[in-house]
Structure formats: structure tokens, C-alpha cells
Design a protein around this motif. Structure first.
Motif, PDB file in Angstrom:
ATOM      1  N   TYR A 169      29.189  47.741  -8.231  1.00 20.57           N
ATOM      2  CA  TYR A 169      28.786  46.664  -8.296  1.00 20.57           C
ATOM      3  C   TYR A 169      28.210  46.487 -10.254  1.00 20.57           C
ATOM      4  CZ  TYR A 169      23.997  43.664  -8.084  1.00 20.57           C
ATOM      5  OH  TYR A 169      23.354  42.949  -7.982  1.00 20.57           O
ATOM      6  N   THR A 170      28.816  45.097 -10.649  1.00 17.37           N
ATOM      7  CA  THR A 170      28.126  44.875 -12.506  1.00 17.37           C
ATOM      8  C   THR A 170      27.396  44.569 -12.700  1.00 17.37           C
ATOM      9  OG1 THR A 170      31.328  45.488 -12.292  1.00 17.37           O
ATOM     10  CG2 THR A 170      30.204  44.887 -14.026  1.00 17.37           C
ATOM     11  N   ALA A 171      27.123  44.827 -13.948  1.00 17.21           N
ATOM     12  CA  ALA A 171      26.332  43.836 -14.855  1.00 17.21           C
ATOM     13  C   ALA A 171      26.957  44.079 -15.830  1.00 17.21           C
ATOM     14  CB  ALA A 171      24.978  44.209 -14.465  1.00 17.21           C
ATOM     15  N   TYR A 172      26.927  42.460 -16.711  1.00 18.71           N
ATOM     16  CA  TYR A 172      27.114  42.555 -17.612  1.00 18.71           C
ATOM     17  C   TYR A 172      25.539  41.838 -18.944  1.00 18.71           C
ATOM     18  CZ  TYR A 172      30.628  41.545 -15.343  1.00 18.71           C
ATOM     19  OH  TYR A 172      32.046  41.659 -14.478  1.00 18.71           O
ATOM     20  N   TYR A 173      25.868  43.148 -20.177  1.00 18.54           N
ATOM     21  CA  TYR A 173      25.069  42.562 -21.176  1.00 18.54           C
ATOM     22  C   TYR A 173      25.236  41.387 -22.727  1.00 18.54           C
ATOM     23  CZ  TYR A 173      21.808  42.852 -25.528  1.00 18.54           C
ATOM     24  OH  TYR A 173      20.620  42.614 -26.271  1.00 18.54           O
ATOM     25  N   SER A 174      24.271  40.368 -22.210  1.00 20.99           N
ATOM     26  CA  SER A 174      25.522  39.668 -23.638  1.00 20.99           C
ATOM     27  C   SER A 174      24.481  39.622 -24.717  1.00 20.99           C
ATOM     28  CB  SER A 174      25.268  37.607 -22.572  1.00 20.99           C
ATOM     29  OG  SER A 174      25.131  36.927 -23.261  1.00 20.99           O
ATOM     30  N   PRO A 175      25.182  39.983 -26.224  1.00 22.25           N
ATOM     31  CA  PRO A 175      24.335  39.785 -26.984  1.00 22.25           C
ATOM     32  C   PRO A 175      24.075  38.189 -27.093  1.00 22.25           C
ATOM     33  CG  PRO A 175      26.443  40.267 -27.093  1.00 22.25           C
ATOM     34  CD  PRO A 175      26.492  40.116 -25.486  1.00 22.25           C
ATOM     35  N   VAL A 176      24.786  37.678 -26.551  1.00 17.39           N
ATOM     36  CA  VAL A 176      24.666  35.945 -27.225  1.00 17.39           C
ATOM     37  C   VAL A 176      23.210  35.666 -26.934  1.00 17.39           C
ATOM     38  CG1 VAL A 176      24.976  33.855 -27.166  1.00 17.39           C
ATOM     39  CG2 VAL A 176      26.625  35.462 -27.684  1.00 17.39           C
ATOM     40  N   GLU A 177      22.987  36.180 -25.415  1.00 15.94           N
ATOM     41  CA  GLU A 177      22.156  35.210 -24.520  1.00 15.94           C
ATOM     42  C   GLU A 177      20.181  37.172 -24.579  1.00 15.94           C
ATOM     43  OE1 GLU A 177      23.108  32.442 -21.010  1.00 15.94           O
ATOM     44  OE2 GLU A 177      24.008  34.292 -21.026  1.00 15.94           O
ATOM     45  N   ASN A 188      30.350  46.639 -22.392  1.00 21.60           N
ATOM     46  CA  ASN A 188      29.015  45.887 -22.375  1.00 21.60           C
ATOM     47  C   ASN A 188      28.370  45.758 -20.840  1.00 21.60           C
ATOM     48  OD1 ASN A 188      30.999  43.797 -21.667  1.00 21.60           O
ATOM     49  ND2 ASN A 188      29.484  42.568 -21.893  1.00 21.60           N
ATOM     50  N   ARG A 189      29.346  46.045 -19.511  1.00 16.46           N
ATOM     51  CA  ARG A 189      28.905  46.376 -18.548  1.00 16.46           C
ATOM     52  C   ARG A 189      28.295  47.656 -18.373  1.00 16.46           C
ATOM     53  NH1 ARG A 189      34.364  45.917 -14.942  1.00 16.46           N
ATOM     54  NH2 ARG A 189      34.845  48.457 -16.516  1.00 16.46           N
ATOM     55  N   LEU A 190      27.414  47.817 -17.134  1.00 17.32           N
ATOM     56  CA  LEU A 190      26.894  48.812 -16.654  1.00 17.32           C
ATOM     57  C   LEU A 190      28.203  48.500 -14.076  1.00 17.32           C
ATOM     58  CD1 LEU A 190      23.094  47.589 -17.132  1.00 17.32           C
ATOM     59  CD2 LEU A 190      25.539  49.129 -18.259  1.00 17.32           C
ATOM     60  N   VAL A 191      28.148  49.248 -14.496  1.00 12.80           N
ATOM     61  CA  VAL A 191      29.259  49.447 -13.377  1.00 12.80           C
ATOM     62  C   VAL A 191      28.535  50.450 -12.561  1.00 12.80           C
ATOM     63  CG1 VAL A 191      31.283  49.982 -12.172  1.00 12.80           C
ATOM     64  CG2 VAL A 191      31.210  49.126 -14.527  1.00 12.80           C
ATOM     65  N   GLY A 249      20.170  39.246 -22.903  1.00 16.61           N
ATOM     66  CA  GLY A 249      19.738  39.821 -21.887  1.00 16.61           C
ATOM     67  C   GLY A 249      20.882  40.027 -20.616  1.00 16.61           C
ATOM     68  N   PHE A 250      20.724  41.020 -19.824  1.00 13.84           N
ATOM     69  CA  PHE A 250      21.657  41.231 -18.492  1.00 13.84           C
ATOM     70  C   PHE A 250      21.702  40.163 -17.743  1.00 13.84           C
ATOM     71  CE2 PHE A 250      19.993  45.084 -20.472  1.00 13.84           C
ATOM     72  CZ  PHE A 250      21.012  46.159 -20.400  1.00 13.84           C
ATOM     73  N   ILE A 251      23.339  40.273 -17.378  1.00 17.87           N
ATOM     74  CA  ILE A 251      23.288  39.170 -16.163  1.00 17.87           C
ATOM     75  C   ILE A 251      24.213  40.140 -15.053  1.00 17.87           C
ATOM     76  CG2 ILE A 251      24.574  37.735 -16.101  1.00 17.87           C
ATOM     77  CD1 ILE A 251      25.143  36.526 -19.005  1.00 17.87           C
ATOM     78  N   PHE A 252      23.656  39.541 -13.746  1.00 20.49           N
ATOM     79  CA  PHE A 252      24.258  39.539 -12.688  1.00 20.49           C
ATOM     80  C   PHE A 252      24.121  38.630 -11.416  1.00 20.49           C
ATOM     81  CE2 PHE A 252      20.890  42.434 -13.408  1.00 20.49           C
ATOM     82  CZ  PHE A 252      20.169  42.445 -11.811  1.00 20.49           C
ATOM     83  N   GLU A 253      24.479  39.293 -10.594  1.00 19.85           N
ATOM     84  CA  GLU A 253      24.944  38.040  -9.515  1.00 19.85           C
ATOM     85  C   GLU A 253      24.373  37.067 -10.121  1.00 19.85           C
ATOM     86  OE1 GLU A 253      21.092  39.059  -7.214  1.00 19.85           O
ATOM     87  OE2 GLU A 253      22.038  40.824  -6.077  1.00 19.85           O
ATOM     88  N   GLY A 254      25.151  36.690 -11.433  1.00 22.07           N
ATOM     89  CA  GLY A 254      24.732  35.534 -11.831  1.00 22.07           C
ATOM     90  C   GLY A 254      23.971  34.901 -12.595  1.00 22.07           C
ATOM     91  N   ALA A 255      22.529  35.453 -12.459  1.00 23.46           N
ATOM     92  CA  ALA A 255      21.064  35.137 -13.211  1.00 23.46           C
ATOM     93  C   ALA A 255      20.980  35.817 -14.616  1.00 23.46           C
ATOM     94  CB  ALA A 255      20.560  35.177 -12.149  1.00 23.46           C
ATOM     95  N   LEU A 256      20.442  35.264 -15.201  1.00 22.17           N
ATOM     96  CA  LEU A 256      20.460  36.271 -16.992  1.00 22.17           C
ATOM     97  C   LEU A 256      18.702  36.570 -16.653  1.00 22.17           C
ATOM     98  CD1 LEU A 256      20.445  36.483 -19.487  1.00 22.17           C
ATOM     99  CD2 LEU A 256      19.046  34.625 -19.780  1.00 22.17           C
ATOM    100  N   PHE A 257      18.402  38.117 -16.817  1.00 26.05           N
ATOM    101  CA  PHE A 257      17.239  38.902 -16.849  1.00 26.05           C
ATOM    102  C   PHE A 257      16.783  39.851 -18.502  1.00 26.05           C
ATOM    103  CE2 PHE A 257      18.545  39.782 -12.282  1.00 26.05           C
ATOM    104  CZ  PHE A 257      17.317  40.237 -12.071  1.00 26.05           C
ATOM    105  N   LYS A 258      16.007  38.831 -19.451  1.00 26.12           N
ATOM    106  CA  LYS A 258      15.974  38.762 -20.108  1.00 26.12           C
ATOM    107  C   LYS A 258      14.464  38.808 -20.695  1.00 26.12           C
ATOM    108  CE  LYS A 258      16.494  35.312 -22.972  1.00 26.12           C
ATOM    109  NZ  LYS A 258      16.911  33.909 -23.570  1.00 26.12           N
TER     110      LYS A 258
END
Length: 374
Positions: A142-150, A113-116, A152-161
Motif C-alpha cells: 500500500y503506497t503513499a507519496y510525498y509531494s514537495p510541490v503540495e 518519495n514513497r512510503l510502501v 503533503g502526503f498523497i494516498f488514496e488519491g487524497a492530499l494530507f498536509k
């Protein structure tokens, strides 16, 4: 809280669940380190990958505390390019009046679930289609995570959806073309996890779903076929057998309520726990509700039991099923299980003592066949 702090997990980071103890999850990181996180701030997920629809959607930034921008993607196998646009926002906060300031393009790999990302380049006139990895500069991973719960993508502590800026906060609008499963879907309300297209049980009944998790059809050979038709934003639907319904969401609850307030036949309410597992489903049948409740052990996705309660003017009916799972697929859905059913019937007697009958049926084996979206 008196334990030693051994590390930090970023928002959206995924790790392996090892155990559950008194409101804490014991987890194992990718590095092999183990520790405990508070279950109040964690979600147990049924899968650890990014659905392809996530890369096809437009993801405006949903958190105004971070400079407004949007994301777009280009995926080639396990390689991914991500473009993040930057926009200046006027003092009145109107996002529609924001002005484009340029973009940063990142290149990296998909890992679960990561984009590295390991390369990037910032410029005003960048496009995803015109760049090769060699044209980007090397950066610290530099890592972004995909959250199936939210969703959207999360990186720098923020949610993109993907969001509708004019969206009613109590009605979730999801377009079928994006196909992102809803965390409180009707599919999950039937104890089915992942991007399931259809389920056929051992009695031949098939339930089909869209990618969001809404029911499209319930059928059994030539005996019957119940069709569901939705409006464009999936907030209303009609059934071929009975009426029209409106879908609303509140805290851990989904309600599919009939538009005919004088006849609520067919209305359904789903109640989920903190882990988004179904714990109660209420179906309006005639003038009463058929109520089903589920119990679980620890953080298990599949229930240990289901109690079904119904009543009418002649009596009260309680069915208790106990499950033992014999085969489960990689998504966490059961394929074969053992069922022990106990029926308790209370017959009302006018002017006398009610008659109570309890019977346990012979143990039986149930199977189901599951088809997933590609």
C-alpha cells in the motif's frame, strides 16, 4: 491524444523525466516502462526524497471529499510507522466538532518519495509507541507519496498536509519549526533548489535562509550585514536597513511589499512558471524597479540566461548574462559556471539623438559554495 494508453500514474507518484516534447513529458516508471504524460498535470521536481520535517508535522486531511482524519509518524532509519485517525464529521461540516472513531496503523519502508506499507492493524486504542511490526497483519503493498510541490502526503488519491483551518487563502502561514520549504520561496526566487541553509558566492557574499526558504541574512565579511526578522507565521518581516514588508502569494507569484505605500523601497516581486522556476524578479530600487528575467531550455532547472534592466533620468541600462554550467550538485544547484556578459547603455541626450554603447566583457568563471540543512 491519439496515442495508445499504456498505463496510469497515481497522483503523487514520481517517475524519471526522459524528455520533453510539445507539452508532453516522456517518463520512465520504476518498472522500466516508458510513456508520455501531459505537462499540464505534472511537476518537474529538483529532488526525490522526503524531508525529515515532513514526519514531524501534524497533517490534518486537507480534502473534505475524504473522511476527515489526521496522520502521525514514527520513523526508525528506513522503517516507518504511520497512524491514520478516523473521525466522524457532523452534518454542519464543522471539523472542530468531529468525534474520534479509531485508527489504523501501517508499517513499511521509505523508498525515495514513497512510503510502501506491507502491514497494518485497525483498532480504537492504538498508539504508535506500543507496536512492533510483528504485531501487525500482512497486507498487499500500500503506497503513499510525498509531494514537495503540495507539501503533503498523497494516498488514496487524497492530499494530507499541514494547514490552518482559518488560514487566509492568499497568505501562507508556515512555522519555522516544521521547516517545510515553500514552493514559491525567496530561495527558489534566487534559482536555488532544495533545503539550502546558505550560499556563498565567489565574491564572498553569503545569503542565509530558514528551512521554509525565506532569507535570514545577506552579508559580506565585515563590509555589511542585512538582517531579516519575521513574525511567527512568516507572513511579515522587517529588514535592518529599511522598513517592514508583507508576503502574499497568488498564482505563480510571490510579492514582498513594503507597508509604507509612500515609499516602496526594498519591495520584491517573484514570478514563477508552471514548473515553479523563477522567470522574473523585480526589485524596487529608489523610484524605479530593477527587473531581471530568466530563460530556460526545456525542463532544465538552471537558466540559460539572465537579463537585468534598470533605468534612471540619465539613461537606460541592460545587462545580458549567458551561462554555461561546469559543475552541478546532486540537488540541481550549480557550483561552477562560465559567464559571458554584454552591457548595453543608452545615454539620454537633451535635444539630440541618444547615445548607445554596447560592450561584451571577457569571459569569466563564477563559483558558489552551498551548505544544506541536515
Amino acid at each position: 491524444m491519439e496515442g495508445k494508453l499504456v498505463g496510469l500514474i497515481e497522483r503523487g507518484e514520481m517517475c524519471e523525466l526522459v524528455d520533453s516534447v510539445n507539452g508532453w513529458y516522456k517518463v520512465r516508471l520504476r518498472t522500466g516502462e516508458e510513456g508520455y504524460v501531459n505537462s499540464e498535470f505534472s511537476k518537474v521536481l529538483s529532488h526525490d526524497s522526503i524531508p525529515k520535517e515532513a514526519f514531524e508535522s501534524y497533517f490534518p486531511l486537507a480534502e473534505p471529499r475524504v473522511q476527515y482524519g489526521d496522520l502521525s509518524f514514527r520513523v526508525d532509519g528506513n522503517n516507518v510507522f504511520m497512524a491514520r485517525a478516523y473521525n466522524s464529521v457532523p452534518e454542519d461540516g464543522d471539523l472542530w466538532k468531529s468525534v474520534y472513531q479509531g485508527a489504523t496503523i501501517y508499517y513499511g519502508k521509505i523508498e525515495g518519495n514513497r512510503l510502501v506499507f506491507t502491514r497494518s492493524l485497525s483498532r480504537f486504542d492504538l498508539t504508535l509507541d506500543s507496536l512492533a511490526p510483528s504485531e501487525l497483519e500482512e497486507i498487499e503493498p500500500y503506497t503513499a507519496y510525498y509531494s514537495p510541490v503540495e507539501r503533503g502526503f498523497i494516498f488514496e488519491g487524497a492530499l494530507f498536509k499541514a494547514v490552518d483551518l482559518d488560514e487566509d487563502s492568499n497568505t501562507v502561514s508556515v512555522i519555522e519549526d516544521t521547516g517545510v520549504p515553500h514552493p514559491l520561496s525567496a530561495r527558489k526566487g534566487l534559482c536555488i533548489y532544495g533545503n539550502v541553509e546558505s550560499v556563498t558566492d565567489s565574491e564572498g557574499k553569503t545569503t542565509r535562509f530558514d528551512k521554509v526558504g525565506n532569507i535570514l541574512e545577506i552579508s559580506k565579511g565585515e563590509e555589511y550585514s542585512l538582517i531579516y526578522k519575521y513574525n511567527d507565521n512568516r507572513t511579515e518581516y522587517s529588514r535592518s536597513d529599511w522598513g517592514s514588508y508583507t508576503i502574499t502569494y497568488s498564482d505563480h507569484k510571490r510579492s514582498d511589499m513594503s507597508k509604507n505605500e509612500s515609499d516602496m523601497e526594498g519591495s520584491v516581486e517573484y514570478l514563477f512558471d508552471e514548473q515553479d522556476r523563477i522567470i522574473e524578479r523585480k526589485n524596487q530600487v529608489r523610484m524605479t524597479y530593477l527587473t531581471e528575467t530568466y530563460t530556460y531550455t526545456g525542463t532544465n532547472l538552471l537558466p540559460d540566461s539572465r537579463n537585468s534592466h534598470d533605468y534612471d533620468e540619465t539613461g537606460d541600462y541592460l545587462t545580458a548574462d549567458r551561462y554555461e554550467y561546469l559543475e552541478v550538485d546532486k540537488h540541481g544547484n550549480w557550483l561552477k559556471r562560465k559567464v559571458v556578459r554584454t552591457n548595453k547603455v543608452t545615454e539620454y541626450v537633451d535635444g539630440g539623438e541618444d547615445i548607445v554603447k554596447t560592450e561584451t566583457e571577457p569571459e569569466r568563471i563564477e563559483t558558489q559554495t552551498i551548505k544544506y540543512f541536515n
